[in-house]
Design a protein around this motif. Sequence first.
Motif, PDB file in Angstrom:
ATOM      1  N   GLY A   2     -29.356  19.964  19.690  1.00 53.36           N
ATOM      2  CA  GLY A   2     -28.260  19.037  19.927  1.00 53.36           C
ATOM      3  C   GLY A   2     -26.911  19.642  19.603  1.00 53.36           C
ATOM      4  N   HIS A   3     -25.899  18.846  19.795  1.00 55.62           N
ATOM      5  CA  HIS A   3     -24.527  19.254  19.502  1.00 55.62           C
ATOM      6  C   HIS A   3     -24.136  18.809  18.096  1.00 55.62           C
ATOM      7  CE1 HIS A   3     -23.731  20.438  23.615  1.00 55.62           C
ATOM      8  NE2 HIS A   3     -24.297  19.311  24.002  1.00 55.62           N
ATOM      9  N   LYS A   4     -23.183  19.522  17.518  1.00 56.73           N
ATOM     10  CA  LYS A   4     -22.579  19.118  16.252  1.00 56.73           C
ATOM     11  C   LYS A   4     -21.238  18.509  16.612  1.00 56.73           C
ATOM     12  CE  LYS A   4     -24.792  22.895  13.801  1.00 56.73           C
ATOM     13  NZ  LYS A   4     -24.560  24.171  13.127  1.00 56.73           N
ATOM     14  N   VAL A   5     -21.101  17.206  16.394  1.00 57.12           N
ATOM     15  CA  VAL A   5     -19.962  16.448  16.901  1.00 57.12           C
ATOM     16  C   VAL A   5     -19.018  16.054  15.770  1.00 57.12           C
ATOM     17  CG1 VAL A   5     -19.275  14.403  18.203  1.00 57.12           C
ATOM     18  CG2 VAL A   5     -21.447  15.535  18.730  1.00 57.12           C
ATOM     19  N   ASN A  42     -28.348  14.774  18.077  1.00 56.40           N
ATOM     20  CA  ASN A  42     -27.104  15.456  17.766  1.00 56.40           C
ATOM     21  C   ASN A  42     -26.753  15.199  16.304  1.00 56.40           C
ATOM     22  OD1 ASN A  42     -26.377  16.371  20.547  1.00 56.40           O
ATOM     23  ND2 ASN A  42     -26.480  14.179  20.905  1.00 56.40           N
ATOM     24  N   SER A  72     -18.362  22.429  14.120  1.00 59.93           N
ATOM     25  CA  SER A  72     -18.745  21.540  15.222  1.00 59.93           C
ATOM     26  C   SER A  72     -18.739  22.283  16.548  1.00 59.93           C
ATOM     27  CB  SER A  72     -17.806  20.327  15.280  1.00 59.93           C
ATOM     28  OG  SER A  72     -16.506  20.728  15.625  1.00 59.93           O
ATOM     29  N   SER A  73     -19.553  21.812  17.470  1.00 60.78           N
ATOM     30  CA  SER A  73     -19.576  22.385  18.813  1.00 60.78           C
ATOM     31  C   SER A  73     -18.864  21.471  19.796  1.00 60.78           C
ATOM     32  CB  SER A  73     -21.012  22.642  19.267  1.00 60.78           C
ATOM     33  OG  SER A  73     -21.787  21.473  19.204  1.00 60.78           O
ATOM     34  N   VAL A  74     -18.631  20.220  19.411  1.00 61.98           N
ATOM     35  CA  VAL A  74     -17.912  19.247  20.234  1.00 61.98           C
ATOM     36  C   VAL A  74     -16.940  18.512  19.332  1.00 61.98           C
ATOM     37  CG1 VAL A  74     -18.125  17.153  21.650  1.00 61.98           C
ATOM     38  CG2 VAL A  74     -19.886  18.904  21.776  1.00 61.98           C
ATOM     39  N   THR A  75     -15.682  18.391  19.794  1.00 61.93           N
ATOM     40  CA  THR A  75     -14.695  17.609  19.058  1.00 61.93           C
ATOM     41  C   THR A  75     -14.185  16.499  19.960  1.00 61.93           C
ATOM     42  OG1 THR A  75     -14.004  19.541  17.785  1.00 61.93           O
ATOM     43  CG2 THR A  75     -12.485  17.686  17.847  1.00 61.93           C
TER      44      THR A  75
END
Length: 80
Positions: A2-5, A42, A72-75
């Motif tokens: 998953g993504h790190k948000v 995520n 994070s990979s998504v902000t």
Amino acid sequence: MGHKVFVSYKYADNKVAMLKHKYNTTVRDYVDVLEVLIGSNNIYKGEQNDEDLSHLKEDTIWDKLKDRIYGSSVTVVLIS
């Protein structure tokens, strides 16, 4: 994997549209909804609901959040 948000927002801002008939909706209410939508696949890296940092100086806030932001990979930025 998953993504790190990470979600960036102004914690107590209440100049937002009412959310599901919740009087005095704040931006944090929207973040709570996002946390649910992010789901268990995520990882949410932002502030927790009871982690209001708005009373701190900018440098202190930066020290507390920089590792979460960099990790994070998504902000997501909520503009209110």
